[in-house]
Scaffold this motif. Structure first.
Motif, PDB file in Angstrom:
ATOM      1  N   TYR A  85     -32.221  31.446 -23.941  1.00  0.00           N
ATOM      2  CA  TYR A  85     -30.869  31.395 -22.867  1.00  0.00           C
ATOM      3  C   TYR A  85     -30.924  30.931 -21.653  1.00  0.00           C
ATOM      4  CZ  TYR A  85     -26.251  31.457 -21.214  1.00  0.00           C
ATOM      5  OH  TYR A  85     -25.126  31.199 -20.251  1.00  0.00           O
ATOM      6  N   LEU A  86     -31.446  32.667 -20.918  1.00  0.00           N
ATOM      7  CA  LEU A  86     -31.682  33.322 -19.867  1.00  0.00           C
ATOM      8  C   LEU A  86     -32.970  32.794 -19.758  1.00  0.00           C
ATOM      9  CD1 LEU A  86     -31.208  36.618 -21.068  1.00  0.00           C
ATOM     10  CD2 LEU A  86     -29.579  35.679 -19.677  1.00  0.00           C
ATOM     11  N   ILE A  87     -33.886  32.418 -20.046  1.00  0.00           N
ATOM     12  CA  ILE A  87     -34.990  31.327 -19.283  1.00  0.00           C
ATOM     13  C   ILE A  87     -33.919  30.318 -18.591  1.00  0.00           C
ATOM     14  CG2 ILE A  87     -36.703  29.952 -19.409  1.00  0.00           C
ATOM     15  CD1 ILE A  87     -38.165  32.740 -21.755  1.00  0.00           C
ATOM     16  N   GLY A  88     -33.745  29.342 -20.046  1.00  0.00           N
ATOM     17  CA  GLY A  88     -32.516  27.996 -19.250  1.00  0.00           C
ATOM     18  C   GLY A  88     -31.704  28.356 -18.716  1.00  0.00           C
ATOM     19  N   SER A  89     -31.667  29.712 -18.041  1.00  0.00           N
ATOM     20  CA  SER A  89     -30.367  29.849 -17.072  1.00  0.00           C
ATOM     21  C   SER A  89     -30.813  29.705 -15.396  1.00  0.00           C
ATOM     22  CB  SER A  89     -29.263  30.706 -17.549  1.00  0.00           C
ATOM     23  OG  SER A  89     -28.367  30.290 -18.558  1.00  0.00           O
ATOM     24  N   ILE A  90     -32.006  29.850 -15.191  1.00  0.00           N
ATOM     25  CA  ILE A  90     -32.429  30.307 -14.345  1.00  0.00           C
ATOM     26  C   ILE A  90     -32.251  28.850 -13.027  1.00  0.00           C
ATOM     27  CG2 ILE A  90     -35.028  31.171 -12.872  1.00  0.00           C
ATOM     28  CD1 ILE A  90     -35.772  32.124 -15.482  1.00  0.00           C
ATOM     29  N   PRO A  91     -31.741  29.464 -11.708  1.00  0.00           N
ATOM     30  CA  PRO A  91     -30.669  28.422 -11.936  1.00  0.00           C
ATOM     31  C   PRO A  91     -31.860  27.883 -10.211  1.00  0.00           C
ATOM     32  CG  PRO A  91     -29.872  30.072 -10.821  1.00  0.00           C
ATOM     33  CD  PRO A  91     -30.404  30.414 -11.434  1.00  0.00           C
ATOM     34  N   THR A  92     -33.256  26.905 -10.630  1.00  0.00           N
ATOM     35  CA  THR A  92     -34.556  26.606  -9.756  1.00  0.00           C
ATOM     36  C   THR A  92     -33.462  26.991  -7.994  1.00  0.00           C
ATOM     37  OG1 THR A  92     -35.693  26.508 -11.704  1.00  0.00           O
ATOM     38  CG2 THR A  92     -36.794  26.720  -9.922  1.00  0.00           C
ATOM     39  N   ALA A  93     -33.407  25.397  -8.592  1.00  0.00           N
ATOM     40  CA  ALA A  93     -32.722  24.860  -7.156  1.00  0.00           C
ATOM     41  C   ALA A  93     -32.155  25.555  -5.555  1.00  0.00           C
ATOM     42  CB  ALA A  93     -32.389  23.154  -7.520  1.00  0.00           C
ATOM     43  N   ILE A  94     -30.805  25.901  -6.940  1.00  0.00           N
ATOM     44  CA  ILE A  94     -30.129  26.514  -5.904  1.00  0.00           C
ATOM     45  C   ILE A  94     -31.094  27.946  -4.914  1.00  0.00           C
ATOM     46  CG2 ILE A  94     -28.204  28.148  -6.157  1.00  0.00           C
ATOM     47  CD1 ILE A  94     -27.760  25.315  -6.800  1.00  0.00           C
ATOM     48  N   TRP A  95     -31.739  28.959  -6.265  1.00  0.00           N
ATOM     49  CA  TRP A  95     -32.397  30.127  -5.958  1.00  0.00           C
ATOM     50  C   TRP A  95     -33.522  30.008  -4.781  1.00  0.00           C
ATOM     51  CZ3 TRP A  95     -33.460  33.267 -10.590  1.00  0.00           C
ATOM     52  CH2 TRP A  95     -31.957  34.050 -10.828  1.00  0.00           C
ATOM     53  N   PHE A  96     -33.996  28.439  -5.215  1.00  0.00           N
ATOM     54  CA  PHE A  96     -35.767  28.283  -4.402  1.00  0.00           C
ATOM     55  C   PHE A  96     -34.997  27.776  -2.654  1.00  0.00           C
ATOM     56  CE2 PHE A  96     -38.786  24.736  -2.818  1.00  0.00           C
ATOM     57  CZ  PHE A  96     -39.837  25.296  -2.451  1.00  0.00           C
ATOM     58  N   GLY A  97     -34.019  27.219  -3.652  1.00  0.00           N
ATOM     59  CA  GLY A  97     -33.232  26.345  -1.829  1.00  0.00           C
ATOM     60  C   GLY A  97     -32.813  27.334  -0.835  1.00  0.00           C
ATOM     61  N   ARG A  98     -31.662  28.438  -1.741  1.00  0.00           N
ATOM     62  CA  ARG A  98     -31.541  29.628  -1.084  1.00  0.00           C
ATOM     63  C   ARG A  98     -32.684  30.248   0.387  1.00  0.00           C
ATOM     64  NH1 ARG A  98     -27.217  31.567  -4.037  1.00  0.00           N
ATOM     65  NH2 ARG A  98     -24.685  30.424  -3.845  1.00  0.00           N
ATOM     66  N   VAL A  99     -33.575  30.865  -0.758  1.00  0.00           N
ATOM     67  CA  VAL A  99     -34.966  31.241  -0.284  1.00  0.00           C
ATOM     68  C   VAL A  99     -35.615  30.915   0.610  1.00  0.00           C
ATOM     69  CG1 VAL A  99     -36.784  32.503  -0.880  1.00  0.00           C
ATOM     70  CG2 VAL A  99     -34.819  32.976  -2.497  1.00  0.00           C
ATOM     71  N   TYR A 100     -36.017  29.336   0.661  1.00  0.00           N
ATOM     72  CA  TYR A 100     -36.960  29.103   1.412  1.00  0.00           C
ATOM     73  C   TYR A 100     -36.122  27.693   2.705  1.00  0.00           C
ATOM     74  CZ  TYR A 100     -40.589  30.864  -1.537  1.00  0.00           C
ATOM     75  OH  TYR A 100     -41.548  31.599  -2.499  1.00  0.00           O
ATOM     76  N   TYR A 101     -34.871  27.311   1.711  1.00  0.00           N
ATOM     77  CA  TYR A 101     -34.635  26.452   3.232  1.00  0.00           C
ATOM     78  C   TYR A 101     -33.225  26.629   3.816  1.00  0.00           C
ATOM     79  CZ  TYR A 101     -37.937  23.398   1.801  1.00  0.00           C
ATOM     80  OH  TYR A 101     -39.226  22.505   1.989  1.00  0.00           O
ATOM     81  N   GLY A 102     -32.628  27.744   3.116  1.00  0.00           N
ATOM     82  CA  GLY A 102     -31.188  28.683   4.019  1.00  0.00           C
ATOM     83  C   GLY A 102     -30.548  28.019   3.246  1.00  0.00           C
ATOM     84  N   ILE A 103     -30.586  27.070   2.209  1.00  0.00           N
ATOM     85  CA  ILE A 103     -29.654  25.919   1.370  1.00  0.00           C
ATOM     86  C   ILE A 103     -29.065  26.198   0.394  1.00  0.00           C
ATOM     87  CG2 ILE A 103     -29.802  22.938   1.139  1.00  0.00           C
ATOM     88  CD1 ILE A 103     -31.104  22.920   3.615  1.00  0.00           C
ATOM     89  N   ASP A 104     -27.365  25.728   0.080  1.00  0.00           N
ATOM     90  CA  ASP A 104     -27.010  25.652  -1.270  1.00  0.00           C
ATOM     91  C   ASP A 104     -26.934  24.272  -1.466  1.00  0.00           C
ATOM     92  OD1 ASP A 104     -25.895  25.513  -3.806  1.00  0.00           O
ATOM     93  OD2 ASP A 104     -24.858  26.804  -2.791  1.00  0.00           O
ATOM     94  N   VAL A 105     -28.158  23.500  -2.057  1.00  0.00           N
ATOM     95  CA  VAL A 105     -28.359  21.631  -2.292  1.00  0.00           C
ATOM     96  C   VAL A 105     -26.986  21.901  -2.927  1.00  0.00           C
ATOM     97  CG1 VAL A 105     -30.628  22.163  -2.968  1.00  0.00           C
ATOM     98  CG2 VAL A 105     -28.999  22.712  -4.729  1.00  0.00           C
TER      99      VAL A 105
END
Length: 214
Positions: free
Chosen positions: A14-34
């Motif tokens: 469940y925790l693996i599935g819960s990883i919010p890839t799009a949110i974390w990636f967007g914030r870290v590399y683009y400074g954007i919350d999709v």
């Protein structure tokens, strides 16, 4: 000892599935919350729209790995003699579904996540990679011709149990896989019900895998 280990594995899935890839990636590399752009969905499809193909591909691949790794926990437990081999498919389904639910209802995003299609694909690859790859092909063909990711996702998901049920090469000795496949199709229909309405109304966003010539 076996039951606590299985419960722990379910929680990990469940925790693996819960990883919010799009949110974390967007914030870290683009400074954007999709979630603040495009469709507002925190998944790979909206990442493609908001951040482009490179970011969308990375997010999609990570989400696929999420499903693949969570489902493969069953194989690990079998190797460690925690699970008997004849129960492998059943526990792959349990861990895989748990990961998909984690993606749809992530604890890290107040239980408001994406649609789980990429994570679902990772799960299907772990369970039956040949059929899963054909489903990907069907998804791509539908996406190219219709331009609708949602329609490709729905029909690609439906193809999984259909192939297992009607194509001799892929017929399975595990009826639970077919039942699961059709249940999964219903879930994907439900998570895409708004997309279906937008398609009917002609308001659904189109995604061009192959850019039209100007």
């Amino acid at each position: 000892m076996t039951v606590p280990i299985i419960i722990a594995a379910v929680i990990v899935a469940y925790l693996i599935g819960s990883i919010p890839t799009a949110i974390w990636f967007g914030r870290v590399y683009y400074g954007i919350d999709v979630r603040e752009h495009g469709s507002g969905n925190p998944g790979a499809t909206n990442t493609f729209r908001v951040l482009g193909k490179k970011a969308g591909t990375i997010v999609m691949l990570i989400d696929i790995v999420k499903g693949l790794s969570a489902t493969s926990l069953a194989t690990l437990l079998m190797i460690l003699n925690v699970l008997p081999e004849h129960n492998l498919v059943t526990f792959k389904l349990i861990f895989g579904v748990t990961a998909v639910l984690g993606h749809i209802f992530p604890v890290f995003l107040s239980f408001k996540g994406g649609k789980g299609v990429a994570t679902l694909l990772g799960m299907m690859l772990s369970i039956h990679y040949e059929v899963a790859l054909i489903c990907v092909g069907i998804f791509l063909v539908i996406l190219i011709f219709s331009k609708y990711v949602s329609l490709g996702s729905i029909l690609g998901t439906l193809a999984f149990p259909t192939l297992l049920l009607f194509v001799p090469r892929f017929k399975t000795s595990e009826p639970i896989l077919v039942i699961f496949g059709f249940c999964l199709f219903i879930v994907v229909l439900w998570t895409h019900h708004k997309n279906i309405k937008r398609i009917v109304d002609g308001e659904e966003n189109k995604t061009y895998l192959i850019k039209p010539k100007k």
